[in-house]
Every structure is written in structure tokens, then in C-alpha cells.
Design an enzyme around this catalytic site. Sequence first.
Site, PDB file in Angstrom:
ATOM      1  N   ASP A   1       0.800  -1.226   0.000  1.00  0.00           N
ATOM      2  CA  ASP A   1       0.000   0.000   0.000  1.00  0.00           C
ATOM      3  C   ASP A   1       0.832   1.275   0.000  1.00  0.00           C
ATOM      4  OD1 ASP A   1       0.834  -0.398   2.612  1.00  0.00           O
ATOM      5  OD2 ASP A   1      -1.190  -0.441   3.466  1.00  0.00           O
TER       6      ASP A   1
ATOM      7  N   ASP B   1       3.471   1.184  13.025  1.00  0.00           N
ATOM      8  CA  ASP B   1       2.735  -0.086  13.061  1.00  0.00           C
ATOM      9  C   ASP B   1       3.372  -1.193  13.894  1.00  0.00           C
ATOM     10  OD1 ASP B   1       0.774   0.970  11.440  1.00  0.00           O
ATOM     11  OD2 ASP B   1       1.661   0.212   9.614  1.00  0.00           O
TER      12      ASP B   1
END
Length: 884
Positions: free
Chosen positions: A73, A483
Site C-alpha cells: 500500500d 505499526d
Amino acid sequence: MRRTRILTAVLALAAGLLSGAPPALAAAEPAEKTVSITADTYSWKNARIDGGGFVPGIVFNRTEKDLAYARTDIGGAYRWVESSKTWTPLLDSVGWDDWGHTGVVSLASDSVDPDRVYAAVGTYTNSWDPGNGAVLRSADRGASWRKADLPFKLGGNMPGRGMGERLAVDPHRNSVLYLGAPSGKGLWRSTDSGATWSQVANFPNVGNYVQDPSDTSGYASDNQGIVWVTFDESTGSAGSATRTIYVGVADKDNAVYRSTDAGATWSRVAGQPTGYLAHKGVLDAENGHLYLSYSDKGGPYDGGKGRLWRYATATGTWTDISPVAEADTYFGFSGLTVDRQDPGTVMATAYSSWWPDTQIFRSTDSGATWTKAWDYTSYPNRANRYTMDVSSSPWLTWGANPSPPEQTPKLGWMTEALEIDPFDSDRMMYGTGATIYGTENLTAWDTGAQFTIKPMVRGLEETAVNDLISPPSGAPLLSALGDIGGFRHTDLTKVPSMMFTQPNFTSTTSLDFAESKPDTVVRTGNLDSGPHIAFSTDNGANWFAGTDPSGVSGGGTVAAAADGSRFVWSPQGAGVHYATGFGTSWSASSGIPAGAIVESDRVDPKVFYGFKSGKFYVSTDGGATFTASAATGLPSGDSVRFKALPGAKGDVWLAGGASDGAYGLWHSTNGGTSFTKLTNVEQADTVGFGKAAPGASYQTLYTSAKIGGVRGIFRSTDQGATWTRINDDAHQWGWTGAAITGDPRVYGRVYIATNGRGIIYGDSSDSGGGPDPDPDPTGACAVTYKVTNQWQGGFQADVRLTNTGTSAWSGWALTWSFPDRQTISQIWNAEHTQSGAAVTAKNVGWNANVAAGASVNFGFTANWSTSNGKPATFKVGDQTCAVS
């Protein structure tokens, strides 16, 4: 893993561009000091983490064995290398100005010509990404690319990015491609192998589904549009356009459309289910089945209900083949694949089943019956059809010890990519929010034996890097990552055993160590509940949590005193605070605004620095009080990073700014009382220090900057008086504006933060810090000069230089004269000088070595006026090259 990071830096024009017709660069401002654009030859690698982000798409070529691609992404695209079982990155050439093109919304591999591959790129459809999307096309499996700009944005990191594939090549007439667009832009088609695109004007539905209409940022309120294109290869023949095409639309009432006349007309497929979004449409042409996976949401995080359907292409019959009753779903379906060796075998994923785990379903009778990857024996105990081996990426356990029915490592989450190798029924790969998992004994599932799942992700590095430190002793590198928190690398070539834990931040925002006691380390980060700061007394090997001042909502920035005796913290949600010891009691600092960036002096433990909105702040009492410096001319915004030099009290370097104001690199030698702007640096976004060059007394400077009109990674061994670009156009990695640091123990080694390609580190072949000598190759040569595109007043040319001699070149310089006084405006894969008609093109670092019989390619754009004749003679040194 939701990474919607906004790049706050105003991005400048990049010098390195993808192959194709690049835009002209703005003229460079004159530099008053020397700028060396090419010098050192660097080797570039990733500090191994293996994965670390969402892989929403995996694509196998249907006609060539072992040819596969993966899309991420925000971290580019990759090609599978079967011989080493690794992935190789394909979009490292994306430059600063085109940073959004590291987000890949779709991939397509050409089954007619497997050398051809296409990528639809663009990261955000809202204002966070200032550029439009593009379709990149490659005729050499992604080794080089040409670009077709689109008149709209694409969203590789937008909601719905796991649906697809939105880009597809006609399996019979491979010059025809389709692209599904978001934002109400409709369906697009190319008839010239991706070079140009036009909207399919008569396609009847542009989509209407948005995740959250109330989102004023435009991120969650964008129309997810056309989400997949699938050809029925049984309805065509070689050289003729495939007649039947299915298209998925983000519209719960009208999700599937079809053309039976090669895209001339379109109609809604009759009898289709409603109330859900069709995430995938996979066609089994042998049995005449179109399989569809449905969810009530667009993903990749949401989804509470879902169904699987099978459509009989010959009769128009729809059959609900869902493996569980609708009332029993708490997830949507997305991942969907057919075994091309045994097309009656189909698999699907419950992509949004977060707890206790994701689920994978398998049917060997075209969806009539199903089995699960795991099931309950007696709750909460479960039986798995698989075993998991994460020894190659041990951090995938997250250091967790969950209670049943949860297990660690998990089977996955956000499992929207699922593919069975079309040539091998035993090999399957699927993407998760953190890695690619796979198996090579999948058919054991059907015999009752256990199949083995392992990470198949080596070479694919997808972390977003927020901060980097390289202490003078202990581990050479510690990282702050989005993350997955961050890692302590004791060996850059090996995957660390675990990310930072105790606490385990979802994202680490800042790191620092005590300069004279580098075993003392502090980190801050984000956590849904719990402390936002942690400390280590063993160089980051083990951690313990601190306590938060009232109101803290995010990590912010943190600084450690030079001797580790105290800390200054500027968290989100609260003002700047200081503490003696390890943060058990914090006091508010005075004289400095909330949200300031903080750093420490690397010599005096009582001195700390801050910056906010154009003002530099200094504390001489350990962070208790700050005073605004009288320094002026600094950037007015907050896109700034600064650091104090180790070993020199009050020596501070500051980088940052914006193109509509002050922007560049500043230096202070008096603790921030005043700053001097370096006139030879046009723009700079990071600054870091490394070991001094041999014979030099001052540490080496590194920066991600624009110098001499060129965007790149630069090094200076003389306090910024001269600069050397150490990367090249093939190694740009999009946006590199978060952090940079040299290694205090290894001259020339630099660590670079990327926004999705992990931690890049480079090692120099130059032991002295100066430019490489001019190349002086010997032996015969040959040149092919080709004008590939021409327009009024300008043209683009490609040049191939071949070493036809018997000895290798360790550098090269090709000279020629233009017959019509043409002038080069931009060059890639080489550096050039031009005086009148005479041109010299020289190697960049990565393509200096040319073996006997090998070739090197470069290209350029140039201006012409009356005519555009080709040069007649080319020389390498004293050798005249053969011309073709």
C-alpha cells in the site's frame, strides 16, 4: 495496519525520474560553494526486518511458472525470485516529487508476453497526495519503467485497497488493458499497451460506496469506484480482443457488470445478490464459474457480514456457496483463488475476522462443501489443519502470550490477497497486515495431514520509519517504526528476534540515547491504552515503561541528557515536560510551546534544545526553563528536524522548511544563539552525523536534500563546504524526509528512513571521502542512439553504450557533439556536462562497472530549435565508438 501518514514536508521536484517522458525541472539556484553531484559508489541494502506492512495483492503470471508479483500500500511493488525464494523491489527509482507512486493500487502481469508488467500507482485520492496517479509499464519485468500519467488520483493506501485487481490485461489481445478508477472516475481502457488511456464513456456505473461520508478529510469519504476487472478467456482467441469481461463496482445494489462484445456495451448482470460489495471476482473458465467474495464493507479493516457466490456463466444461475450461514458471519470475505491445476478447488478468506484469528476456507467441489483452516474442538480449544513456522521472522509472535482461542503467531489479519500458484497446487501465498505467508504442501489439507505455513517475505521490506539512532557502542542501529514499533539491530543482515516490547507501541515516534552512556535509551510512541514512554539501560535490549504526565495522547519527541541523568519529552496532548531519572515524575517545562520538537546537547547534560514555528529554544537547566533564541530566518513551519553534533557543545544543525518560504540547512556553533544558512543547499529535510572521513577532524554530515538542482542523499566530509550525492536515480525510495544518521563506527555508512521501504543502509567503496577519479576506460565501444519521442522544441533520447573490448570498465565517460546545437535539459542513469555543442555523459555510482561485452543505458531530454540531427561520432576516452 492502518498507515494514513501525512507527509508534512512540501515535496520538491525530484531529479531522478522513471523512464519515460519526464517533466522539466525548475532551474537550480546558483550555489556559492562547490557541489559534487557524482562521487562515491555505494551499495544499498535493507536492514532486514522482512515485511512489516500490509500486502493487499499477489499476482501470478498465468503462462510462465514461478513469475509472481506483490503490491504494497505504501512500499512499492516486488517480483518473486524463485532461485533464492526472495522478493526484489521494483520501484526504488520513484523519486521525491513522485513519492505517491510508491503506493500500488493494482498490478497486472501479461500472460501473452510475460516480460510485460503493469502497475497502477498513487497513494491517496485526497489532498494528502498532491500528485495524480499513473500507470507504469515495463517490458523487462519491472527492471525499468515508462509512465503514463492519469488525469485523476489513485489510492494505494486508501480504504478498499485490498479489493481487486483493478488493472487487467486482455489475455488474448495484450495491447488492451482496463483500469478501474476510484472517486467516480469510472472505467478506463488502453489499446496501446498502457501508453495512453481513455475513459470507457458508456460504462454505466462509477460506484457509490464510501466508508464514511462524514469524513471531511476526504480519506474515508471517497467513492471506492471500480474495484476489479476479470476477463473470461474462453471467449476469445489469440490476437482478438476477449469478448466477455466482468467488472466489479463498489455499489451494494449493482456490484457486477458484464460486456459480451469486447467492451463495446455493458450491462448489469441479472439476478445478482445485493446488499454487499464484491471484493473479488475470480473466473474458472474451464468449468464456467465466476466466483465472487462479498463483504458489507470495503476493508481492509472493517467488515461484519459477508457471502460467497458462484455465477454460472453459461446459464446465468447464481448460487450462494458461503461456507457458513449469514447469521454466523462476523466478518466479510475477500481473499479468493482458484487452483488452475484443479479448477474445482477454490479458497477464500474471512479477511476481517480479527478475533480470535483470521479464517481460510477451502472447497474441492466448486464450493458445494467447505473445510476450514481451523475449527473448535471444545471451546476455547481449537484444532488447526496447519502448523506455523515463523523462525525466519520470529517477531511475528509479537511477544504475545494470549489465552485460547487466540494463538500466537496468528494465522493473519487483513487477509485480502490469496493466491494458489497456477502451476503448483501445493504452493499458496497470502498477504496479511504484516507479512506474506505461504505453504508448499497445501494439498496435505485434503488428506487430513497438516500443511506448514511459513513467512515467504524475505526481500520485501515495508515499514514506515519515523526515527533512527546509531549509538557509538552496542547495537549499531535502533529504529522507530510505524505499526510494529521498532527494532534493535545487532546484525543488519539478520531479522531481529523481537520488536520493542514492554510496552509494545503500535508506532514509535521518537528515539534517543545518552551520548556518553549509550546503554541508556528512551523511546516514545503511540498506544491505545497505557504509557507512551519507555526506557532501557542495556542499549535497547530490554525495556521498562515510564509514566505519563496528565493529558498525553501520543508519543511526540523525546531527548536524553548527554549523561542519561534526565529526559525532556514533548508528547502529543500535553506540553513539554522534563524529568530526572527514568520518568516516574514529570514537571512542566516553561518558556517553550506545546508540540515543540526537542533534542539534547550531546556534551552538556543540562542543555536541551527545542524548535516550534520558526523559533529555536534553549534550556540550560535540564529542561526546566527554555528561552527563545534571537536567531531569525529559520523555517516558519514545523517541517523541521535538527540535531546536535556529538563531541562539540553547542554545535547544532537544522534542516527543513517549505518551498514557499525558508528551506534548507542551517548551522549554529553557539548553541542556537545564531544560525548560518548554507548557501549551497537549496532544500534539506534531514540531517545526521557519522564517522569522520580518514584525515578529517569533523564528523561526516548526511542529509536528504536538494543540492545543485538535484534531489538525493548527500554526504559532506568538510562541514558542508562541499557535497557528494551518494545515491543515484535507481535508488531514491520516494520520500526520505523522516530521519537519517551515519554510523559513528563505520566511515561512509548511512542509515536512511523511508516511508514504506523500510530502513535503507548504504556502505561506501570510498575510504577517503573524496570524489572518484575520472574514469579512463580502454578498449573498443559501440553506441546506439535513438530518439524515442519528439515534440515541438524538445525531444527524448535513449543511449546504449556497449563495452566491445576485452577488459572491464570501472567507470566511463561518453563524449559527442550535437550537430544542431541541441541542449540537454535533464538526464537519468548518467551525469553530464555540456559546453556549446560538446557533451560528456559520465557514469553514476551504480553503473560504473561495465564488463567486457556488457552494456549500459541512459537517457535524456533536450531542447532543439531549427532541427534535431543525430550526433555522428561518439568517443570513450580516445576510442571512437561504432554507431548503430
